[in-house]
Scaffold this active site. Structure first.
Site, PDB file in Angstrom:
ATOM      1  N   ASP A  28      -8.423  -1.345   4.958  1.00 23.26           N
ATOM      2  CA  ASP A  28      -8.422  -0.152   5.811  1.00 23.26           C
ATOM      3  C   ASP A  28      -8.243   1.151   5.029  1.00 23.26           C
ATOM      4  O   ASP A  28      -8.574   2.233   5.530  1.00 23.26           O
ATOM      5  CB  ASP A  28      -7.285  -0.240   6.837  1.00 23.26           C
ATOM      6  CG  ASP A  28      -5.932  -0.382   6.135  1.00 23.26           C
ATOM      7  OD1 ASP A  28      -5.730  -1.410   5.451  1.00 23.26           O
ATOM      8  OD2 ASP A  28      -5.096   0.535   6.244  1.00 23.26           O
ATOM      9  N   GLY A  80      -0.433  -2.038   5.945  1.00 21.46           N
ATOM     10  CA  GLY A  80      -0.356  -3.328   6.632  1.00 21.46           C
ATOM     11  C   GLY A  80      -1.596  -4.147   6.332  1.00 21.46           C
ATOM     12  O   GLY A  80      -2.226  -3.960   5.292  1.00 21.46           O
ATOM     13  N   GLY A 138      -5.190  -4.896   6.420  1.00 26.71           N
ATOM     14  CA  GLY A 138      -6.405  -4.138   6.673  1.00 26.71           C
ATOM     15  C   GLY A 138      -7.320  -4.774   7.701  1.00 26.71           C
ATOM     16  O   GLY A 138      -7.980  -4.072   8.476  1.00 26.71           O
ATOM     17  N   THR A 140       0.833  -1.198   0.000  1.00 26.16           N
ATOM     18  CA  THR A 140       0.000   0.000   0.000  1.00 26.16           C
ATOM     19  C   THR A 140       0.875   1.258   0.000  1.00 26.16           C
ATOM     20  O   THR A 140       1.976   1.232   0.525  1.00 26.16           O
ATOM     21  CB  THR A 140      -0.810  -0.035   1.323  1.00 26.16           C
ATOM     22  OG1 THR A 140      -1.622  -1.172   1.312  1.00 26.16           O
ATOM     23  CG2 THR A 140      -1.657   1.202   1.521  1.00 26.16           C
TER      24      THR A 140
HETATM   25  N1  GLY Z   1      -3.545  -2.005   3.991  1.00 26.10           N
HETATM   26  C1  GLY Z   1      -4.129  -2.366   2.765  1.00 26.10           C
HETATM   27  C2  GLY Z   1      -5.148  -3.387   2.850  1.00 26.10           C
HETATM   28  O1  GLY Z   1      -5.154  -4.223   3.734  1.00 26.10           O
HETATM   29  O2  GLY Z   1      -6.015  -3.412   1.988  1.00 26.10           O
END
Ligand code: GLY
Length: 319
Positions: A214, A235, A237, A184
């Site tokens: 997230d 990380g 989500g 991400t």
């Molecule tokens: N942090 C990105 C996701 O888990 O979608």
């Protein structure tokens, strides 16, 4: 600072304006991160600050910086987005300015730059999160560029991990999420005490279609409050949605914690609940400081401000 599974770098004092971006706290190995990520990260911080100085808007600057990372094809966002179990790209993104304006998109397939669609929502709609086909339709209607489809690397990676999963190799699905999540991107921009923060992602490799992480959830993937500070997360989500580390960091800042201690406390709390290997944070405070922390192996970051030249760094457990 490094204690067991948590590593925090900074604070760096950037002055009365500045930017910090990250390229994800996923599966980076140091050499790979150095080789691949420094150029787009330096380009992103430069574009962010140029935009800020041109139009005085932290929100516009965050969006432009994230768009550079989405376009690079190096990170798990925009062009480089990872694939779902069904072999599709489904992207999430969100942005917030410190005056409580936010926009976000979930499971979009059409726009090359989901962060630009999130900005449109923040600036033009009376809603915060728009998802799925309706968000894609909106992207088309407002004339955003179309995503060209999965990158060669994303297809190769999808074929490999899907085969392994189908052959029953490796641990169970729930454990595999740790290995499959990718990188991400996120950014924070501030000018004096005005802040904006955002995040963009392709999610997790082999995710269930329709899964939302997230990155489009304010408080979880990003958060900003003028006069206090801002935070952006990367990380897994599924864990970040539940601990909302970005809202937590900003809340601790409002209670008088130092930036370093707020990020440390958020990482410790998250790691206590979900174990390590699942969170990276960047954060900024009202005094012009930025900090980056992880409970993973490594996270590439870029910083730039009035008192700090454009710089690429890797926050790493290995020092
Ligand atoms: N942090 C990105 C996701 O888990 O979608």
């Amino acid at each position: 600072m490094s204690s067991n599974s948590i590593t925090i770098s900074g604070p760096w004092r950037l002055g009365d304006y500045g930017i910090i971006v990250h390229g994800g706290a996923g599966a980076w190995r140091l050499k790979e991160a150095l080789e691949k990520t420094s150029r787009p990260i330096i380009e992103a911080v430069t574009r962010g600050i140029t935009t800020l100085l041109d139009n005085n808007s932290p929100l516009e600057a965050v969006v432009e910086a994230i768009a550079v990372l989405e376009d690079s094809g190096i990170f798990n966002a925009g062009i480089g987005s990872t694939l779902s179990y069904d072999g599709k790209i489904e992207m999430d993104a969100g942005v917030m300015s410190g005056d409580y304006r936010a926009g976000a998109v979930a499971i979009v397939t059409y726009p090359k730059n989901p962060i630009k669609l999130a900005k449109y929502i923040a600036q033009n709609l009376d809603h915060v999160i728009i998802g799925g086909q309706s968000a894609d339709k909106l992207a088309r209607r407002i004339g955003l560029e179309r995503h060209p489809g999965p990158s060669r690397y994303a297809i190769q990676r999808w074929n490999l991990v899907k085969k392994e999963l189908e052959e029953g190799k490796g641990p169970k699905w729930a454990q595999r999420i740790r290995e499959l999540y990718s990188d991400t991107v996120g950014a924070i921009v501030f000018k004096e005490i005005r802040f904006a923060a955002g995040a963009s992602t392709g999610g997790i490799t082999l995710k269930h279609s329709g899964r939302i992480g997230d990155s489009p959830i304010p408080g979880a993937g990003f958060y900003a409050e003028n006069g206090v500070g801002a935070c952006s997360a990367t990380g897994i989500g599924e864990t970040i949605i539940l601990t909302r580390p970005c809202a937590y960091v900003v809340d601790l800042l409002s209670k008088g914690y130092s930036l370093f201690n707020a990020v440390e406390e958020a990482l410790k709390r998250h790691t206590r609940i979900f174990g390590d290997g699942n969170l990276g944070l960047i954060a900024a405070d009202k005094d012009g400081n930025v900090v980056a922390g992880i409970n993973t192996r490594a996270m590439p970051i870029g910083i730039y401000g009035r008192e700090y030249k454009p710089s690429f760094l890797i926050v790493s457990r290995e020092g």
